[in-house]
Design a protein around this motif. Structure first.
Motif, PDB file in Angstrom:
ATOM      1  N   MET A 299       0.849  -1.207   0.000  1.00 55.25           N
ATOM      2  CA  MET A 299       0.000   0.000   0.000  1.00 55.25           C
ATOM      3  C   MET A 299       0.877   1.247   0.000  1.00 55.25           C
TER       4      MET A 299
ATOM      5  N   THR B  83       1.353   5.323   0.445  1.00 53.09           N
ATOM      6  CA  THR B  83       0.737   6.485   1.087  1.00 53.09           C
ATOM      7  C   THR B  83       0.278   7.484   0.035  1.00 53.09           C
ATOM      8  N   PHE B  84      -0.930   7.959   0.221  1.00 54.23           N
ATOM      9  CA  PHE B  84      -1.533   8.900  -0.729  1.00 54.23           C
ATOM     10  C   PHE B  84      -0.728  10.196  -0.817  1.00 54.23           C
ATOM     11  N   THR B  85      -0.508  10.664  -2.036  1.00 56.19           N
ATOM     12  CA  THR B  85       0.115  11.969  -2.254  1.00 56.19           C
ATOM     13  C   THR B  85      -0.796  12.778  -3.162  1.00 56.19           C
ATOM     14  N   ALA B  86      -1.188  13.947  -2.707  1.00 53.79           N
ATOM     15  CA  ALA B  86      -2.125  14.760  -3.482  1.00 53.79           C
ATOM     16  C   ALA B  86      -1.428  15.321  -4.720  1.00 53.79           C
TER      17      ALA B  86
ATOM     18  N   LYS C 146      -3.873  21.964   6.665  1.00 54.66           N
ATOM     19  CA  LYS C 146      -3.680  20.921   7.676  1.00 54.66           C
ATOM     20  C   LYS C 146      -4.994  20.415   8.250  1.00 54.66           C
ATOM     21  N   HIS C 147      -6.125  21.012   7.845  1.00 59.65           N
ATOM     22  CA  HIS C 147      -7.422  20.532   8.312  1.00 59.65           C
ATOM     23  C   HIS C 147      -7.950  19.423   7.418  1.00 59.65           C
ATOM     24  N   LYS C 148      -7.214  19.089   6.348  1.00 58.02           N
ATOM     25  CA  LYS C 148      -7.695  18.080   5.401  1.00 58.02           C
ATOM     26  C   LYS C 148      -6.993  16.745   5.618  1.00 58.02           C
ATOM     27  N   PRO C 149      -7.736  15.630   5.558  1.00 61.69           N
ATOM     28  CA  PRO C 149      -7.088  14.318   5.697  1.00 61.69           C
ATOM     29  C   PRO C 149      -6.135  14.019   4.547  1.00 61.69           C
ATOM     30  N   THR C 150      -6.233  14.765   3.434  1.00 61.81           N
ATOM     31  CA  THR C 150      -5.354  14.544   2.286  1.00 61.81           C
ATOM     32  C   THR C 150      -4.108  15.410   2.349  1.00 61.81           C
ATOM     33  N   PHE C 151      -3.870  16.074   3.485  1.00 59.69           N
ATOM     34  CA  PHE C 151      -2.741  17.010   3.624  1.00 59.69           C
ATOM     35  C   PHE C 151      -1.436  16.426   3.076  1.00 59.69           C
ATOM     36  N   THR C 152      -0.809  17.183   2.178  1.00 60.31           N
ATOM     37  CA  THR C 152       0.471  16.793   1.580  1.00 60.31           C
ATOM     38  C   THR C 152       1.422  17.969   1.763  1.00 60.31           C
ATOM     39  N   PRO C 153       2.511  17.812   2.520  1.00 57.45           N
ATOM     40  CA  PRO C 153       3.282  18.966   2.976  1.00 57.45           C
ATOM     41  C   PRO C 153       3.860  19.845   1.861  1.00 57.45           C
TER      42      PRO C 153
ATOM     43  N   TRP D 253       1.252  10.543   8.596  1.00 57.13           N
ATOM     44  CA  TRP D 253       0.001   9.815   8.882  1.00 57.13           C
ATOM     45  C   TRP D 253      -0.680  10.417  10.091  1.00 57.13           C
TER      46      TRP D 253
ATOM     47  N   ARG E 194      -2.479  13.555   9.221  1.00 58.01           N
ATOM     48  CA  ARG E 194      -3.701  13.294   8.459  1.00 58.01           C
ATOM     49  C   ARG E 194      -4.802  12.732   9.355  1.00 58.01           C
TER      50      ARG E 194
ATOM     51  N   ALA F  55      -6.290  15.526  11.347  1.00 56.59           N
ATOM     52  CA  ALA F  55      -7.217  16.349  10.562  1.00 56.59           C
ATOM     53  C   ALA F  55      -8.561  15.649  10.430  1.00 56.59           C
ATOM     54  N   ALA F  56      -8.535  14.351  10.141  1.00 62.85           N
ATOM     55  CA  ALA F  56      -9.778  13.603   9.939  1.00 62.85           C
ATOM     56  C   ALA F  56     -10.567  13.501  11.245  1.00 62.85           C
TER      57      ALA F  56
ATOM     58  N   VAL G  76      -8.395   9.073   3.926  1.00 67.19           N
ATOM     59  CA  VAL G  76      -8.379   9.669   2.586  1.00 67.19           C
ATOM     60  C   VAL G  76      -9.382   8.978   1.674  1.00 67.19           C
TER      61      VAL G  76
END
Lengths: 153, 120
Positions: free
Chosen positions: A1, A3-6, A39-46, B61, B64, B67-68, B102
């Motif tokens: 898996m 890690t998601f990157t926007a 930073k309020h988003k679960p998809t946060f990408t630095p 992680w 994230r 935030a969630a 996500v």
């Protein structure tokens, strides 16, 4: 898996408007800075510019606790003896009261190029009008989030 | 017996370093002596950062998940959420939690609800 990157396609920048009247400056700035960075988003990408666009109104009516209104801010004009100062209260009553909020937010962001780009998504207005109705900004009530946000002492 | 000269061996050794230094700035990619230093340092950084990568991702992680969790319930924070998970006996790791936040927000919120109930 993995890690998601926007990527730019994943980023949706909203418009939000915050009324600063009676809100404690630092608490306001911390919320604005968090929103600007995303930073309020679960998809946060630095490394991606993924925060919201933030409009602050009534910036001249922010709340300062303690004796911070009398705190001097210094700058140097470059000429000999050119050190000058102005208290925060004087700035708030001067020609550009919105600079108080601007600076508070700027100093809560990291000192990198991305944060300078994110600062361009912040609009601060002294009055109650922002003239940005075409963006249909969503209103956020900072006052009701926490009772300390409107502390007067 | 004929004399053995070291030229080819030295050349091969140098080529290995200079090939690894391709794309480096100025003498760092052309001069053997400087390129060797640059490659040695690059390998040190690579070794260190393979370890740092694990910490960096865990930190991401956590940001994230935080935030969630906060958007799910204003009174819940990352710290309280993780405490709730431990009490509820849920053993999903941070990597999976962040991925759920996500891609499967509903599944994440279901877990967050269980964690919150465990705290109450």
């Amino acid at each position: 898996m993995k890690t998601f990157t926007a990527t730019p396609a994943d980023i949706e920048k909203k418009w939000i408007v915050i009324d600063a009247e009676g809100v404690v400056l630092g608490r306001l700035a911390s919320i604005v800075a968090m929103r600007l960075r995303g930073k309020h988003k679960p998809t946060f990408t630095p490394h991606m510019d993924m925060g919201d666009n933030v409009i602050v109104i009534n910036a001249d009516k922010v709340q300062l606790t303690g004796r911070k209104r009398e705190k001097p801010n210094y700058w140097h004009t470059g000429h000999p003896g050119g050190i000058k100062s102005r208290t925060t209260g004087e700035i708030l009553e001067g020609a550009h009261p919105e600079r108080v909020v601007m600076q508070a937010v700027k100093r809560m962001l990291p000192g990198n190029r991305l944060s300078r780009q994110q600062m361009t998504h912040l609009r601060v207005f002294a009055g109650a009008e922002h003239g940005m109705d075409a963006q249909q900004p969503e209103s956020i009530d900072v006052k009701s989030m926490n009772k300390k946000n409107t502390r007067t002492a | 017996m004929s004399r053995t000269k070291g030229g080819t061996v030295t050349h091969r050794r140098h080529k290995k370093v200079l090939d690894a230094a391709k794309g480096y700035y100025d003498r760092r990619s052309r001069t053997f002596k400087v390129a060797r230093q640059a490659v040695d340092k690059a390998n040190q950084y690579a070794t260190r950062d393979r370890k740092n990568r694990k910490r960096n991702f865990r930190a991401l992680w956590i940001q994230r998940i935080n935030a969630a969790v906060r958007s799910f319930d204003e009174s819940l924070t990352y710290s309280r959420f993780m405490g709730g998970l431990a009490k509820a006996g849920i053993e999903v790791d941070r990597k999976v939690l962040a991925d759920l936040a996500v891609h499967e927000p509903e599944a994440f919120n279901a877990i967050a609800a269980k964690a919150r109930d465990a705290l109450a």
